[in-house]
Design an enzyme around this catalytic site. Sequence first.
Site, short mmCIF file in Angstrom:
data_model
loop_
_atom_site.label_atom_id
_atom_site.label_comp_id
_atom_site.label_asym_id
_atom_site.label_seq_id
_atom_site.Cartn_x
_atom_site.Cartn_y
_atom_site.Cartn_z
N ASP A 1 0.91 -1.09 -0.04
CA ASP A 1 -0.04 -0.11 0.03
C ASP A 1 0.74 1.23 -0.20
O ASP A 1 2.04 1.20 0.41
CB ASP A 1 -0.86 0.09 1.27
CG ASP A 1 -1.85 -0.89 1.24
OD1 ASP A 1 -1.85 -1.89 0.38
OD2 ASP A 1 -2.82 -0.93 2.11
N HIS B 1 3.59 -2.53 3.00
CA HIS B 1 3.74 -1.18 2.31
C HIS B 1 5.08 -0.96 1.71
O HIS B 1 5.98 -1.55 2.03
CB HIS B 1 3.85 -0.07 3.82
CG HIS B 1 2.56 -0.27 4.45
ND1 HIS B 1 2.30 -1.08 5.50
CD2 HIS B 1 1.26 0.39 4.30
CE1 HIS B 1 1.20 -1.01 5.83
NE2 HIS B 1 0.19 -0.09 5.44
#
Length: 261
Positions: free
Chosen positions: A78, A223
Site C-alpha cells: 500500500d 507497504h
Amino acid sequence: MSLSRRDILAGMGASAVGALAMTSTEKAYAAAHSTVPLQFYGGFASGLRPDQSPPSAAGGSVVWSGLTGKRQVALTFDDGPMPDWTPRVLKALARHDVPATFFLKGINVLRYGTIHRGSVGTHELGNHTWNHPDLARLDYLGCTDQLARTSAIIAQVYGTRPTLFRPPYGHLAGSSLLAAAEQKLTTVLWNVQMNESRFTDKPAGIVASVGNAAQPGSIILGHDTGPRDRLVTIDNLDAIITRLKADGFTFTTVSKLCGLR
Ligand SMILES: [Zn+2]
C-alpha cells in the site's frame, strides 16, 4: 468470502446497537477520535446518498482473503508508488518471479506513476484513494471523489481501470462501501499483516511472523513506502518470499486469489 450490501448493513445495525452500551475504553476512543459531525446522524459516515436517492448499485463486495484450498497467497503493498522503496519491491518480486497487488494513492500516481509503467500485465494495481484520508469519517460525496479521481488517474497513466479498492487504515463506513460499490470496486482488506514496527530490532522475526501466519488464500498486507520502521519488510522481502515458497505457497494477485474478474 464476500458480503452482500444487505449483510454489511445488517452488520452495521448490530454495531450501532452495540454503541448504546459502550465500554469505558470505547468511550475514550470515541472522545479521542471525535470529529466534526457529518451530514447524517451526527458523526457517522452514512451509507445513504445525501439526497436520499437510491444507490446506483444493487450491492458490493468486501474480501479479507480468498476461498481456496490451494496453497496460494496474495502479497499486497500500500501507499506507493514512491521512488524510495517501490523500485526495490519491484526488483525483489522480479527476482522471485512473483506477482503482487499494489494499492496506489492517486496523488503518488500523478507524481511518480512511471515507476509502475512495467507493472501492468504482471502486477495488479488497485485504488487506495487520492491522498489517504480516513474514509470512516468522510461523507458520501467525499468518498466518491476520492475513489473516482484515483481510478481516473490510474486509467490515464496505465490504460486500465482498477477493480479493487483498499480503504486507508482498513477504516470503512457506509459512505465508503456505497461509493466503492457504485464505482464497481471490490473492497479489499487483509487477513495477514506484516507488523513492521514489532520487528525493527529483530528483523528475522518478520520472516517467521509472516511465514507462520500465512494460510491458503491469505491476503498479506505490506507497504512500499512510509516511515523507516517499515523498511524491515523491504529489507527482508527476499527472505519472506523464500520462506513462503519453501512452505509450498505460490503467489497470485488479489483478483485471481479471490476469483474476481
Ligand atoms: Zn495506506
